[in-house]
Design a protein around this motif. Structure first.
Motif, short mmCIF file in Angstrom:
data_model
loop_
_atom_site.label_atom_id
_atom_site.label_comp_id
_atom_site.label_asym_id
_atom_site.label_seq_id
_atom_site.Cartn_x
_atom_site.Cartn_y
_atom_site.Cartn_z
N ILE A 95 0.98 -1.22 0.02
CA ILE A 95 -0.07 -0.02 -0.13
C ILE A 95 0.78 1.21 0.24
N ASP A 96 0.35 2.31 -0.27
CA ASP A 96 1.04 3.64 -0.13
C ASP A 96 1.92 3.74 1.23
N ALA A 97 3.14 4.36 0.83
CA ALA A 97 4.11 4.39 1.78
C ALA A 97 3.53 6.00 2.59
N GLU A 98 3.90 6.24 3.85
CA GLU A 98 3.50 7.41 4.18
C GLU A 98 4.45 8.61 4.10
N GLY A 99 4.34 9.77 3.87
CA GLY A 99 5.33 10.86 4.13
C GLY A 99 6.13 10.97 2.78
N MET A 100 5.83 10.36 1.73
CA MET A 100 6.70 10.73 0.52
C MET A 100 6.63 12.05 -0.03
N GLY A 101 5.66 12.59 0.24
CA GLY A 101 5.55 14.19 -0.45
C GLY A 101 5.15 13.89 -1.97
N LYS A 102 5.75 14.85 -2.89
CA LYS A 102 5.70 15.08 -4.18
C LYS A 102 6.13 14.04 -4.93
N ILE A 103 7.18 13.32 -4.51
CA ILE A 103 7.61 12.24 -5.17
C ILE A 103 6.75 11.29 -5.41
N GLN A 104 5.63 11.14 -4.81
CA GLN A 104 4.68 9.84 -4.66
C GLN A 104 3.32 10.35 -5.47
N THR A 105 3.19 9.41 -6.37
CA THR A 105 2.00 9.46 -6.99
C THR A 105 0.67 8.38 -6.08
N PRO A 106 0.10 8.73 -5.20
CA PRO A 106 -0.69 7.72 -4.46
C PRO A 106 -1.85 7.06 -5.03
N LEU A 107 -1.79 6.03 -4.44
CA LEU A 107 -2.79 4.78 -5.14
C LEU A 107 -4.09 5.36 -4.51
N GLY A 108 -4.21 5.66 -3.08
CA GLY A 108 -5.35 5.88 -2.37
C GLY A 108 -5.86 4.75 -1.36
N GLY A 109 -6.57 5.01 -0.61
CA GLY A 109 -6.81 4.45 0.59
C GLY A 109 -7.72 3.08 0.24
N ASP A 110 -8.13 2.96 -0.85
CA ASP A 110 -9.08 1.93 -1.30
C ASP A 110 -8.17 0.93 -2.25
N THR A 111 -6.94 1.15 -2.63
CA THR A 111 -6.15 0.55 -3.48
C THR A 111 -5.01 -0.13 -3.02
N PHE A 112 -4.54 -1.35 -3.40
CA PHE A 112 -3.24 -2.01 -3.07
C PHE A 112 -2.75 -2.69 -4.41
N VAL A 113 -1.30 -2.93 -4.15
CA VAL A 113 -0.63 -3.54 -5.28
C VAL A 113 -0.33 -4.99 -4.83
N VAL A 114 -0.45 -5.93 -5.84
CA VAL A 114 0.29 -7.12 -5.44
C VAL A 114 1.38 -7.37 -6.26
N ILE A 115 2.31 -7.38 -5.82
CA ILE A 115 3.87 -7.72 -6.38
C ILE A 115 4.19 -9.18 -6.45
N GLU A 116 4.39 -9.54 -7.46
CA GLU A 116 4.47 -11.25 -7.66
C GLU A 116 5.76 -11.06 -8.43
N LYS A 117 6.52 -12.42 -8.19
CA LYS A 117 7.56 -13.10 -9.15
C LYS A 117 7.33 -14.43 -9.47
N TRP A 118 7.57 -14.88 -10.49
CA TRP A 118 7.29 -16.20 -10.85
C TRP A 118 8.52 -16.74 -11.52
N GLU A 119 8.72 -18.07 -11.48
CA GLU A 119 10.00 -18.57 -12.13
C GLU A 119 9.60 -18.47 -13.77
N SER A 120 8.22 -18.88 -13.76
CA SER A 120 8.01 -19.11 -15.38
C SER A 120 6.60 -18.64 -15.71
N LEU A 121 6.48 -18.41 -17.00
CA LEU A 121 4.83 -18.14 -17.20
C LEU A 121 3.96 -19.30 -17.36
N GLU A 122 4.55 -20.65 -17.22
CA GLU A 122 3.87 -21.71 -16.85
C GLU A 122 3.51 -21.76 -15.35
N ALA A 123 4.36 -21.12 -14.48
CA ALA A 123 4.32 -21.27 -13.01
C ALA A 123 3.16 -20.24 -12.71
N LEU A 124 2.91 -19.21 -13.41
CA LEU A 124 2.10 -17.94 -13.49
C LEU A 124 0.65 -18.69 -13.69
#
Length: 103
Positions: free
Chosen positions: A42-71
């Motif tokens: 979710i959004d980090a607090e206190g980042m100021g103008k460098i950040q484009t906030p997602l907002g209070g209703d949004t989160f990002v899932v960050i994923e890494k997979w070994e292969s397309l088949e695994a995904l």
């Protein structure tokens, strides 16, 4: 390697409920063959103008997979279908970016 950024926007006030279901599902995903990384952010607090906030209703899932088949196997896993069924009515929108490293 495959990278995924899934941007999930909850219906107003429902992000934490979705994240509770997400966190409960994480051990099953981490146990999947080919899963390198899978977690919410979710959004980090206190980042100021460098950040484009997602907002209070949004989160990002960050994923890494070994292969397309695994995904693809991840997407077809029964625990993912169960998670989707529990959260479907709470989600306002979902945008998924599937990426590969630029060489």
């Amino acid at each position: 390697m495959i990278h995924v950024l899934a941007m999930i926007t909850a219906k107003p006030g429902m992000r934490e409920q979705i994240l509770e279901h997400f966190r409960a599902n994480m051990p099953a995903v981490h146990a999947e063959q080919g899963c390198i990384e899978y977690g919410p952010a979710i959004d980090a607090e206190g980042m100021g103008k460098i950040q484009t906030p997602l907002g209070g209703d949004t989160f990002v899932v960050i994923e890494k997979w070994e292969s397309l088949e695994a995904l693809k196997a991840h997407g077809a896993a029964p625990h993912m279908a169960a998670y989707a069924a529990k959260t479907r009515e709470m989600i306002a929108s979902r945008v998924i970016h599937v990426l590969t490293p630029a060489a």
